[in-house]
Structures are given as structure tokens and as C-alpha cells.
Design an enzyme around this catalytic site. Structure first.
Site, PDB file in Angstrom:
ATOM      1  N   LYS A 190       0.856  -1.180   0.000  1.00 46.27           N
ATOM      2  CA  LYS A 190       0.000   0.000   0.000  1.00 46.27           C
ATOM      3  C   LYS A 190       0.898   1.237   0.000  1.00 46.27           C
ATOM      4  O   LYS A 190       1.456   1.615   1.017  1.00 46.27           O
ATOM      5  CB  LYS A 190      -0.903  -0.004   1.245  1.00 46.27           C
ATOM      6  CG  LYS A 190      -2.241   0.743   1.065  1.00 46.27           C
ATOM      7  CD  LYS A 190      -2.120   2.260   0.830  1.00 46.27           C
ATOM      8  CE  LYS A 190      -1.792   2.987   2.108  1.00 46.27           C
ATOM      9  NZ  LYS A 190      -1.774   4.500   1.861  1.00 46.27           N
ATOM     10  N   GLY A 243       7.099   4.959   8.340  1.00 41.88           N
ATOM     11  CA  GLY A 243       6.294   6.170   8.447  1.00 41.88           C
ATOM     12  C   GLY A 243       6.367   6.753   9.839  1.00 41.88           C
ATOM     13  O   GLY A 243       7.342   6.555  10.572  1.00 41.88           O
ATOM     14  N   SER A 244       5.317   7.443  10.227  1.00 46.66           N
ATOM     15  CA  SER A 244       5.321   8.176  11.492  1.00 46.66           C
ATOM     16  C   SER A 244       5.182   7.235  12.679  1.00 46.66           C
ATOM     17  O   SER A 244       4.616   6.145  12.588  1.00 46.66           O
ATOM     18  CB  SER A 244       4.173   9.191  11.507  1.00 46.66           C
ATOM     19  OG  SER A 244       2.932   8.531  11.660  1.00 46.66           O
ATOM     20  N   THR A 245       5.673   7.693  13.816  1.00 41.51           N
ATOM     21  CA  THR A 245       5.589   6.898  15.038  1.00 41.51           C
ATOM     22  C   THR A 245       4.132   6.702  15.458  1.00 41.51           C
ATOM     23  O   THR A 245       3.750   5.602  15.886  1.00 41.51           O
ATOM     24  CB  THR A 245       6.384   7.582  16.164  1.00 41.51           C
ATOM     25  OG1 THR A 245       7.771   7.602  15.787  1.00 41.51           O
ATOM     26  CG2 THR A 245       6.241   6.828  17.477  1.00 41.51           C
ATOM     27  N   GLY A 248       2.683   4.030  13.366  1.00 43.93           N
ATOM     28  CA  GLY A 248       3.288   2.772  13.765  1.00 43.93           C
ATOM     29  C   GLY A 248       2.668   2.213  15.026  1.00 43.93           C
ATOM     30  O   GLY A 248       2.443   1.000  15.146  1.00 43.93           O
ATOM     31  N   GLU A 265       9.782   0.939  10.880  1.00 43.75           N
ATOM     32  CA  GLU A 265      10.829   1.945  10.736  1.00 43.75           C
ATOM     33  C   GLU A 265      10.142   3.290  10.812  1.00 43.75           C
ATOM     34  O   GLU A 265       9.452   3.703   9.887  1.00 43.75           O
ATOM     35  CB  GLU A 265      11.565   1.761   9.407  1.00 43.75           C
ATOM     36  CG  GLU A 265      12.887   2.504   9.349  1.00 43.75           C
ATOM     37  CD  GLU A 265      12.811   3.772   8.537  1.00 43.75           C
ATOM     38  OE1 GLU A 265      12.631   4.841   9.164  1.00 43.75           O
ATOM     39  OE2 GLU A 265      12.914   3.696   7.317  1.00 43.75           O
ATOM     40  N   CYS A 299      13.555  10.391   7.161  1.00 45.32           N
ATOM     41  CA  CYS A 299      13.408  10.008   8.567  1.00 45.32           C
ATOM     42  C   CYS A 299      14.708  10.095   9.328  1.00 45.32           C
ATOM     43  O   CYS A 299      14.702  10.244  10.554  1.00 45.32           O
ATOM     44  CB  CYS A 299      12.827   8.595   8.662  1.00 45.32           C
ATOM     45  SG  CYS A 299      13.730   7.390   7.662  1.00 45.32           S
ATOM     46  N   GLU A 391       9.894  15.547  15.115  1.00 42.73           N
ATOM     47  CA  GLU A 391      10.307  15.376  13.726  1.00 42.73           C
ATOM     48  C   GLU A 391       9.541  16.362  12.839  1.00 42.73           C
ATOM     49  O   GLU A 391       8.318  16.312  12.741  1.00 42.73           O
ATOM     50  CB  GLU A 391      10.040  13.941  13.261  1.00 42.73           C
ATOM     51  CG  GLU A 391      10.555  13.657  11.872  1.00 42.73           C
ATOM     52  CD  GLU A 391      10.352  12.213  11.465  1.00 42.73           C
ATOM     53  OE1 GLU A 391      11.232  11.659  10.785  1.00 42.73           O
ATOM     54  OE2 GLU A 391       9.297  11.640  11.812  1.00 42.73           O
TER      55      GLU A 391
END
Length: 488
Positions: A190, A243-245, A248, A265, A299, A391
Site C-alpha cells: 500500500k 512512516g510516522s511513530t 506505527g 521503521e 526520517c 520530527e
């Protein structure tokens, strides 16, 4: 060399036409019939439309991946998977300029950088091809009475759901697809709704290479409507996400229903420490581009830089459309991301930091229609400020001075993230000391952004877990089975 659409084959998905998604070896529209536009972030022009998938389309893709996994694909020999990966690599090499321009127009990275990714991406495919024939278990002596043989088998985990970001579509796609094919898994990819076209181009090349139906599926749509159902799907055995925390964490919660394997990651807030003995002439451009490369949309961006001299370097960088070979800084991916980065800049000023240079949206001239921002450097930053802790994912550096090595380590580690860190010094002892003490998955000394297929990459702390690259990467796609056979 300047590339243009008319120089490339008709396959290139940057001509405004509609593209379908790949499910079970067929090009399909969404079950709902809905579509969405994707735009060039440098010009605002519509590049094309793609299906807006939802859970019904995800169900079809996962079912196709399951059939393929349990069908002939599972009986392919390692050597056959190796040959297939090498054929994919050869095809991608022949179409590399096409892929590079697709990435540039889809998400804005300067063409010089997308073209330069060639060795990395092709190297990944060929590395995974080599590893496909190197998967093995162990014969293990045991201490049980009698004649009992014990050994382990490495087996593919099954159906993989892969969700990737928009900041490097070609590399991110291959970083997920390559190990899946090498280990004998099947995959539903995706891509980000911000940059879906290159992954569809890659799916087309995979079909040409002879990847069997259902082994690689690409479903386009939003994170909420397609990504979330994929992450939670009960017939997906593993989810791999970049992607973003925050996303995740949501994926991790969704995985609990069937205890699927997860590798993540996630975000970073990477310190770059420039010591007094460093070669400043070398350190400044490398350290500055640790952030400004890809307009800070990386990142591992070294956005907590402990030196101010980069301001003069930043002011000289050439900003423009990524398709121009002279461009050094391209656009941000979308108006939404531009607004987000602008919010960080406003917060930095409000909290007392001083914007030494840049940090302004370009609203005049030929670049006004795009999502362009001049690279910015803040001084007077303290560790508690939002710009120093979160970030940004934009071309903004926070410069924080320090007095001692211990202080640099303490402040460098004072972040919830742990993806990358940089060190610049001529003292090899200090280099090793900092590499040992900084809590990050990668530490670069007198360089930055060095990534090789044979070397593991991943994060500590809130930057996720699992590794991409190296032998550890394939382990993420394999289960270990213990086998016991009594022979007396």
C-alpha cells in the site's frame, strides 16, 4: 541531461491518465469505482488518477496473496526465486531513467538524487537475489536421552502487508518487495496516497519479469481506508511499515488481533555532532545536506545540528523543480506538509529561537504554484523547544552549541527517537567513543546517509524495531521451526 516525458516510454505514469491498481496479476479499479488525483508538488499539475481502495479491495488483494502463497509460488526453488529477482533488477536497470523521473514528478525529489539512487535500489535486488539461496536452518545437538535429531527450518512467514511513505517510492517499494520474494512470501503493498504512481510502474515491470499472479499486489488509497484494513487484516501474517511513530503505534495495536509479526521503521530526530577538531570545510556541506536533502523529508534527517555555520551554506542552495538537473532543493510533498512545517517555524519563533536564514514559503515567480520553502536554520534553540524535539520532516535545522563530549552525548540522546546520528571529528578515539555511546540504529562518522543493502538499518526507542538490510532483514520475513526426530 534534462529528461522530459516525451523522452520516455508510454508506461511512465506522469501524463495525466488514469492508472489502475494491481491485484492477482490484473489491473483493476476500486470495487467502489472511486478515484483520487495525484499532483506534481513542484507545479500543482495533475499527474493522473488512481483507484481509491477500501477494505473490499484489501480483502481481494490479501486473498490473492494467500492463494499465491499456498499455490505454485510456495514450491519454487531458491534458485528460481533468485533468477526472478535478477530479472526484475535487469528490467529496472533498463527503465531506470523512467523510474527516476516518475519519483521526481510524483514526490519532488531532485532528478539528480533519484537518478543517483540507481546503485542502491538495483543493489538491493541483487543482494536479496544472492540471499535467496543462502537461507538455512541449523542442526543442533540436544541433551535428551536416546537418539533424537534436532534441527531448525527457516520458513516464509506468509502474506506480508507493506505500507510505505511518499519520500522515496522506488527504494521503499523494493525494500519491502525484495525480501518478500527472496524468502518465498507474498505481498500486498500500500503506497502513500501522496505518491502512488511509481509503485504502480514497478508492479508493471514485475509483471513483465514474470512474477506470478498474486505474489505482488499494489493497492492504492488512503491510510485510513486502505492502510488500516491491511494492518488489521486477519489473514495477513506480517506487517512492515515505514512512516510516522503515531501510525506505527496504531499498526502495532491493530496487529494484536491475530498476533501478526510487525517490523516498524518510524520517525527520527537525529543529532549531528560537529566537534572542534572536525574538518569544517568538509563537515558543513555534508551535515547541512543531512537535513536539506529531499527538502528534509527523510526520517534520518540530522535536524538537531550542533553548529551554526550551515546558515551561509543553506542560503546558497538552489531551489527549484526537481526535474531541473541544477536543482538542489525540491518542493515539499503537499500543501498540507508545507503548512505543517510552517507551523513548526512559527512555534520556534514563539518559543524564543532565532531564524538565522530561510524558512520562508516561496510565493513569487515560477515556483509560486509549488510547495517550496527556503531551507532554514534556527539558533538560540534549547532542548525543550518543539523544533528540537519533534520530527519536522522539512528543511529546518536547529543549531545547538555544546561544550563537552559528555554534554553532546547526553543532549544527543535526549530524544524519544533513535534512528540515526552523525559525528564529525578527526580524532578516531572520539569517533569510536561517540559511536558507542549514541543510542541510534545508525551512526555515521564524517559522512551521512550512507546505506548499503548488506548493512542493517533500523531504529532504537520510538524509532521502531526490526531491521532492513543485511541478513537480519530476511529474518524479519522468516519463521524458525524446530524439528525433532527420534531415530532409536
Amino acid at each position: 541531461m534534462t529528461l522530459s516525458v516525451r523522452d520516455l516510454p508510454l508506461r511512465t505514469p506522469i501524463d495525466g491518465r488514469h492508472r489502475q491498481m494491481m491485484i492477482d496479476g490484473e489491473w483493476r479499479d476500486a470495487v467502489s469505482g472511486r478515484t483520487f488525483e495525484t499532483r506534481n508538488p513542484a507545479t500543482g499539475a495533475v499527474l493522473g488518477t488512481v483507484p481509491l481502495a477500501d477494505s473490499k479491495d484489501v480483502d481481494l488483494a490479501v486473498a490473492a496473496a494467500r492463494r499465491a502463497f499456498e499455490g505454485p509460488w510456495s514450491r519454487l526453488k531458491p534458485y528460481e526465486r533468485q533468477l526472478l529477482l535478477l530479472k526484475i533488477a535487469d528490467l529496472m536497470e533498463r527503465h531506470w531513467e523512467e523510474l527516476a523521473l516518475s519519483d521526481t514528478t510524483d514526490m519532488g525529489m531532485p532528478i539528480t538524487r533519484t537518478l543517483a539512487n540507481r546503485n542502491r535500489v538495483l543493489g538491493m535486488l541483487r543482494f536479496y537475489a544472492g540471499m535467496a539461496t543462502s537461507i538455512h536452518g541449523q542442526t543442533i545437538g540436544n541433551s535428551l536421552p536416546g537418539e533424537i535429531v534436532s534441527y531448525t527450518r527457516k520458513e516464509p512467514v506468509g502474506v506480508v502487508g507493506a505500507i510505505i511513505p511518499w519520500n522515496a517510492p522506488t527504494a521503499a517499494s523494493i525494500w519491502k518487495i525484495g525480501p518478500a520474494l527472496a524468502t518465498g512470501c507474498t505481498i500486498v503493498l500500500k503506497p502513500s496516497e501522496e505518491a502512488p504512481l511509481t509503485p504502480l510502474l514497478i508492479a508493471d515491470l514485475m509483471q513483465e519479469a514474470g512474477v506470478p499472479p498474486g505474489v505482488v499486489n499494489v493497492v492504492t488509497g488512503t491510510g485510513a481506508e486502505a492502510g488500516a484494513p491491511l494492518a488489521a487484516h486477519m489473514d495477513v501474517d506480517k506487517v512492515v511499515f515505514t512512516g510516522s511513530t503515531a501510525t506505527g503505534q496504531a499498526i502495532l495495536r491493530a496487529s494484536a488481533a491475530n498476533m501478526k509479526r510487525v517490523s516498524l521503521e518510524l520517525g527520527g530526530k537525529s543529532p549531528v555532532i560537529v566537534l572542534a577538531d572536525a574538518d569544517i570545510e568538509r563537515a558543513v556541506p555534508v551535515a547541512a545536506m543531512s537535513v536539506f536533502a529531499n527538502s528534509g523529508q527523510v526520517c534520518i534527517a540530522g535536524s538537531r545540528l550542533f553548529v551554526e555555520r550551515v546558515a551561509a551554506f543553506a542560503a546558497k542552495l538552489r531551489i527549484g523543480d526537481g526535474a531541473d538537473p541544477e536543482t538542489e532543493i525540491g518542493p515539499l510533498i503537499s500543501p498540507r506538509q508545507l503548512e505543517r512545517v510552517t507551523g513548526f517555524i512559527a512555534d520556534g519563533a514563539r518559543e524564543g529561537a532565532r531564524l538565522v536564514t530561510g524558512g520562508e514559503r516561496m510565493t513569487k515567480g515560477a515556483l509560486a504554484a509549488g510547495n517550496f520553502m527556503t531551507p532554514g536554520v534556527f539558533s538560540g534553540v534549547t532542548d525543550g523547544m518543539r523544533i528540537a524535539r519533534e520530527e519536522i520532516f522539512g528543511p529546518i535545522i536547529s543549531a545547538l552549541p555544546f561544550d563537552t563530549l559528555d554534554e553532546a552525548v547526553r543532549r544527543g540522546n535526549d530524544t524519544p527517537y533513535g534512528l540515526g546520528a552523525g559525528v564529525f571529528t578527526k580524532d578516531v578515539g572520539k569517533a569510536h567513543q561517540l559511536a558507542n555511546r549514541l543510542r541510534a540504529g545508525s551512526v555515521w562518522v564524517n559522512t551521512y546517509h550512507a546505506i548499503d543493502p548488506a548493512v542493517p538499518f533500523g531504529g532504537y526507542k520510538m524509532s521502531g524495531y526490526g531491521r532492513e538490510g543485511g541478513a537480519e532483514h530476511l529474518d524479519e520475513y522468516l519463521n524458525t521451526k524446530g524439528v525433532w526426530i527420534r531415530i532409536d
